[in-house]
Design an enzyme around this catalytic site. Structure first.
Site, mmCIF file in Angstrom:
data_model
loop_
_atom_site.group_PDB
_atom_site.id
_atom_site.type_symbol
_atom_site.label_atom_id
_atom_site.label_comp_id
_atom_site.label_asym_id
_atom_site.label_seq_id
_atom_site.Cartn_x
_atom_site.Cartn_y
_atom_site.Cartn_z
ATOM 1 N N HIS A 1 1.267 -1.087 -0.161
ATOM 2 C CA HIS A 1 -0.092 -0.071 0.106
ATOM 3 C C HIS A 1 1.001 1.153 -0.329
ATOM 4 O O HIS A 1 1.573 0.823 1.018
ATOM 5 C CB HIS A 1 -0.780 0.124 1.342
ATOM 6 C CG HIS A 1 -2.752 -1.195 1.031
ATOM 7 N ND1 HIS A 1 -3.326 -0.326 1.999
ATOM 8 C CD2 HIS A 1 -2.304 -1.812 0.155
ATOM 9 C CE1 HIS A 1 -4.351 -1.551 1.260
ATOM 10 N NE2 HIS A 1 -3.792 -2.178 0.447
ATOM 11 N N TYR B 1 -9.092 5.722 7.220
ATOM 12 C CA TYR B 1 -9.733 6.217 9.149
ATOM 13 C C TYR B 1 -9.934 7.925 8.479
ATOM 14 O O TYR B 1 -10.296 8.133 8.001
ATOM 15 C CB TYR B 1 -7.766 7.065 9.291
ATOM 16 C CG TYR B 1 -7.044 5.639 9.867
ATOM 17 C CD1 TYR B 1 -6.152 4.821 8.474
ATOM 18 C CD2 TYR B 1 -7.022 5.093 10.873
ATOM 19 C CE1 TYR B 1 -5.196 4.356 9.099
ATOM 20 C CE2 TYR B 1 -6.139 3.595 11.253
ATOM 21 C CZ TYR B 1 -4.964 3.638 9.898
ATOM 22 O OH TYR B 1 -3.931 2.792 10.231
ATOM 23 N N PRO C 1 -4.439 -0.150 19.061
ATOM 24 C CA PRO C 1 -4.291 0.176 16.478
ATOM 25 C C PRO C 1 -3.927 0.597 16.286
ATOM 26 O O PRO C 1 -3.910 0.398 14.999
ATOM 27 C CB PRO C 1 -5.562 -1.771 17.738
ATOM 28 C CG PRO C 1 -6.025 -1.313 18.138
ATOM 29 C CD PRO C 1 -5.306 -0.675 19.491
ATOM 30 N N LYS D 1 1.212 0.354 14.935
ATOM 31 C CA LYS D 1 2.111 -0.651 15.324
ATOM 32 C C LYS D 1 3.057 -1.442 16.143
ATOM 33 O O LYS D 1 4.261 -1.376 16.283
ATOM 34 C CB LYS D 1 2.938 0.904 15.846
ATOM 35 C CG LYS D 1 3.393 2.487 15.301
ATOM 36 C CD LYS D 1 4.213 2.116 14.407
ATOM 37 C CE LYS D 1 4.047 3.198 13.447
ATOM 38 N NZ LYS D 1 4.624 2.688 11.643
ATOM 39 N N TYR E 1 4.610 7.054 10.755
ATOM 40 C CA TYR E 1 3.507 5.465 9.560
ATOM 41 C C TYR E 1 3.839 4.510 9.132
ATOM 42 O O TYR E 1 3.808 3.126 9.884
ATOM 43 C CB TYR E 1 1.938 5.862 9.098
ATOM 44 C CG TYR E 1 0.925 4.879 8.645
ATOM 45 C CD1 TYR E 1 0.025 4.828 9.667
ATOM 46 C CD2 TYR E 1 1.310 3.922 7.846
ATOM 47 C CE1 TYR E 1 -0.942 4.320 9.117
ATOM 48 C CE2 TYR E 1 0.134 2.711 7.724
ATOM 49 C CZ TYR E 1 -1.238 3.203 8.442
ATOM 50 O OH TYR E 1 -2.144 1.895 8.252
HETATM 51 C C1 PHB Z 1 -5.972 -3.794 9.979
HETATM 52 O O1 PHB Z 1 -6.081 -4.445 9.742
HETATM 53 O O2 PHB Z 1 -6.462 -5.089 11.215
HETATM 54 C C2 PHB Z 1 -4.988 -2.606 11.078
HETATM 55 C C3 PHB Z 1 -4.956 -2.195 9.659
HETATM 56 C C4 PHB Z 1 -4.711 -0.686 10.735
HETATM 57 C C5 PHB Z 1 -4.979 -0.273 11.415
HETATM 58 C C6 PHB Z 1 -5.148 -1.332 12.760
HETATM 59 C C7 PHB Z 1 -5.608 -2.508 12.270
HETATM 60 O O3 PHB Z 1 -4.148 0.734 12.439
#
Ligand code: PHB
Ligand code: APR
Length: 399
Positions: A72, A201, A295, A299, A387
């Site tokens: 990505h 997000y 989450p 990280k 990130y």
């Molecule tokens: C996930 O795919 O489970 C996932 C992806 C990004 C995040 C948290 C969880 O920030």
């Protein structure tokens, strides 16, 4: 039984450490409390920094990641009913991330270690670590209904936040810094093709939402919910409707997620925690045993991987030179990066979620911060650098 490195816990930290040590010709034993099926099915996050992917590949554990992982080059932020994309390679000088579930990383490492590594015992529950500050620490565990002992040159606690290793550090030498957030995530796994190419997000008045994925046909989606939420209060249709509402933007009034059968549903609490120091005598902590991040910044797994890379290098250095200098530096080396990731995870969490007690003033501040990220390449680069992953040991900027 005796081994050079006794590893408590067969999650990503313990398994990757065992693999790296094996490749360096250092023997270890991994003791995992759960059975193999449980460890391989546990749902966790799914974003690997490029550096984590590189280490898995170099360790010989990256064949499936290279076939099935999805690179990505950015993420989308949605707030104030607008969408804004962050282009990672452009903002960071070429860095990207990989979508590849932690569950899959665990499956790959277990298969590899059982085929060619040292002992990896499932259903082996560690009860105590003794003599951490002696030359010969000892692990007491139960396996196949019997009390067993494993003497080691070193013990590594990779047993997560609720394990025994962290509390084996004497209380007078250990400090745990902690924050519990006033919200949780309701996560679902769905047999539905993601209609988005990259993760989304979303900050909304109704709370945070995240659209992630596991494959071209499986979506992973999260909703901010109050602490103590019972997943049974969230029938599938309610979840889909709420996700669509939180992701809504003015530019695409008809935008909807593709719906499909929900195959997993769980509520995850959110916590930040760091235990210092990350070692005492011959006992070292790695991964979630030493630190937890919420989450939102993806990280957790990447921090765990860095800890064990630093440890494996320190053990290889000890083997080659007889020097414990890198082992002695372990805690300080890791903590600098741990606190950076803690700050980033806290920043992402508190900027994107709606605290049930927050005032309209605080909401305005969040929107201003998000607008800054969307309009300033400097602010965007700061987010993108964190990130995609910061270097292990960044040099101080010159003055
Ligand atoms: C996930 O795919 O489970 C996932 C992806 C990004 C995040 C948290 C969880 O920030
Ligand atoms: N004896 C043996 N094993 C134990 C014990 C014990 N007393 N206590 C816990 N364990 C095992 C757990 O069953 C688990 O498999 O330790 C393992 C710890 O694994 P994780 O919790 O996955 O922690 P870690 O390997 O450090 O991985 C960090 O996990 O929580 C996510 O976001 C986090 O992605 C990050 C990753």
């Amino acid at each position: 039984m005796h081994t050079t490195v006794g590893i408590i816990g067969g999650g990503p930290s313990g398994l990757l450490l065992a693999r790296l040590l094996h490749n360096a010709g250092i023997d270890s034993v991994v003791l995992e409390r759960r059975d193999r099926a449980y460890v391989e099915q546990r749902q966790r996050a799914g974003i690997l920094e490029q550096a984590t992917a590189d280490v898995l590949i170099a360790a010989g554990a990256g064949a499936r990641l290279q076939r099935e992982g999805i690179p990505h080059d950015g993420i989308e932020l949605r707030f104030g009913r607008r969408a804004h994309r962050l282009d990672f390679p452009a903002l960071t000088g070429g860095r990207r991330v990989w979508v590849y579930a932690q569950t899959e990383v665990v499956k790959d490492l277990v298969a590899l270690h059982l085929a060619e590594g040292g002992p990896l015992l499932f259903e082996a529950e560690v009860r105590a670590v003794e003599g951490a500050d002696t030359e010969r620490p000892l692990i007491r565990y139960t396996h196949e209904g019997r009390e067993q002992t494993l003497t080691c040159d070193y013990v590594i606690g990779c047993d997560g936040y609720h394990g025994v290793a962290r509390t084996a550090l004497p209380e007078q030498v250990r400090t745990t810094y902690e924050r519990v957030y006033p919200y949780s995530w309701l996560g679902i796994l769905a047999e539905a093709a993601p209609v988005y190419d990259e993760l989304i997000y979303a900050h909304s008045e109704r709370g945070f939402a995240l659209a992630s994925m596991r494959s071209p046909t499986v979506s992973r989606l999260y909703l901010q919910v109050p602490n103590g939420t019972d997943p049974a209060d969230w029938p599938d249709e309610r979840i889909w409707d709420e996700l669509d509402t939180r992701f809504a933007i003015d530019a695409e009034p008809g935008w909807r997620l593709k719906r499909g059968p929900v195959t997993g549903k769980a509520v995850l609490p959110m916590r930040s925690s760091v235990t210092e120091p990350m070692c005492h005598g011959r006992l070292f902590l790695a991964g979630d045993a030493a630190h937890i991040v919420p989450p939102t910044g993806a990280k957790g797994l990447n921090l765990a991987a860095t800890d064990v890379i630093v440890l494996a290098r320190a053990f290889a250095h000890l083997k080659e030179t007889g020097s414990t200098a890198l082992l002695e530096a372990y805690s300080d080396t890791c903590l600098r990066r741990v606190w950076r990731a803690e700050h980033f995870s806290w920043f992402m969490t508190t900027t994107l979620h709606t605290d049930p007690h927050q005032s309209p003033f605080e909401t305005r501040l969040q929107l201003s911060q998000l607008d800054r990220v969307a309009s300033s390449p400097h602010a965007a680069a700061e987010l993108a650098e964190n990130y995609t992953g910061l270097p292990l040991d960044p040099a101080p900027a010159s003055v």
